[in-house]
Design an enzyme around this catalytic site. Sequence first.
Site: not given
Ligand code: NAD
Length: 411
Positions: A104
Amino acid sequence: MKQKLLPAILAQFGEASDRLGLSDEMRTLLRIPYRELKVEIPVRMDNGRLKVFIGYRVQHNGARGPYKGGVRYYPSLNLDEVRALAMLMTWKSAVVDIPFGGAKGGVCCDPKKMSSDELQRLTRAFISKIDLIIGPSRDIPAPDVNTNAQVMAWMMDEYGKHHGYTPAIVTGKPIELGGSLEREQATGRGCVFTAFEAAKLLGMKLEGARVAIQGFGKVGANAAQILEEAGCRVIAVSDSQGAVYQRNGLPVSKLLAHKKKSGTVVGFPGASAMTQEALLETECELLVPAALEGAITSKNARKIHARLIAEGANGPILPEVDPILEKRKIFVIPDILANAGGVVVSYFEWVQNFQHYAWEGQQVNRELQKVMARSFALVHSLAQKEKTTMRTAAYMIAIEKVARATDLRGL
Ligand code: NAD
């Protein structure tokens, strides 16, 4: 909350290792990351001033294949969070049986306060600083919180300056640069696949079911769209600025257009406002926490009404919460399984890049479905056999595979 993630993951690792009877030597090997790099990233900002950012890349374990994991841009990012997320990536790749290790990375910055040019300079400088430890057969970054296909394109271009055309250096790229069809939807789609497997098991009908989603980014918004297409009612959605609710279901495409225009789901016409905390406690059948770590705590766990939780985010449920949810008969699909769709299709993208051959979207989704259903079944069957949670079972499967690979390589 984030500082709790590493101890939480280590505690979970300990519990699964106890059940496996893992030796102390192997535990030590698997707990400590293989390599950690902290870099200084000086960036000339648009106003002419020099700003110095801090970036990290942690490679946890590469016994089963090249290190793999996202890069996040986040103001309060710290090394322990990156360590924890790198370790999760090792278990995630192992539980779905794809030949990657775990890594990461990230940069402490607030991309919302930076111009696109500044972000590009930051990204290029970060890649040039970690260039010595990444590579298409060594360590392959991907998008995560606040990074996207554009950021991956800059990374690929920067890496290519020194190494020639190397699309397999990152995944989650734009399609035009060798990205895979359906990669952007993959984490959300994988999460939905596992939710459907769990629903079958619980005798729940997801058609018409009420869904609440925390986070409306790459994972949450795509899960919302796919769930809506599958006939669910997405009744509540939140982002970093607030939450919205509509009893009959929010029209997801319109909500996306509203978010694109205004930067938030808040103020969506026809929906009522709700607090981010209230979203987690909404009466619904399926809850998808898809924002950041530590969303569900021992405080709010008793107020959750969902029958099923699919962890779209990494670490949204703190481990001390699992027994509370178990007691309340809430079925949890753990992050290393529920959100593994992203790394599975990243693997497909990497394979396509090496083959110089692009798969059709349907093939990607079909293969993803197979992997998610097979992995879900294996985890569930071990959970039944061991009379434990899906999380502990998933960790057991993953740790056993990584320990075996480490052993076979010779210490
Ligand atoms: P992203 O930045 O695209 O989206 C994150 C979302 O969470 C945004 O809409 C943001 O406004 C919202 N957010 C932030 N703080 C918040 C709060 N306190 N309450 C409600 N919403 C809130 O990120 P992502 O890629 O969608 O990742 C989200 C999670 O999924 C992370 O934990 C990431 O590690 C995990 N993840 C992502 C992927 C991927 O392929 N993108 C894969 C596996 C895991």
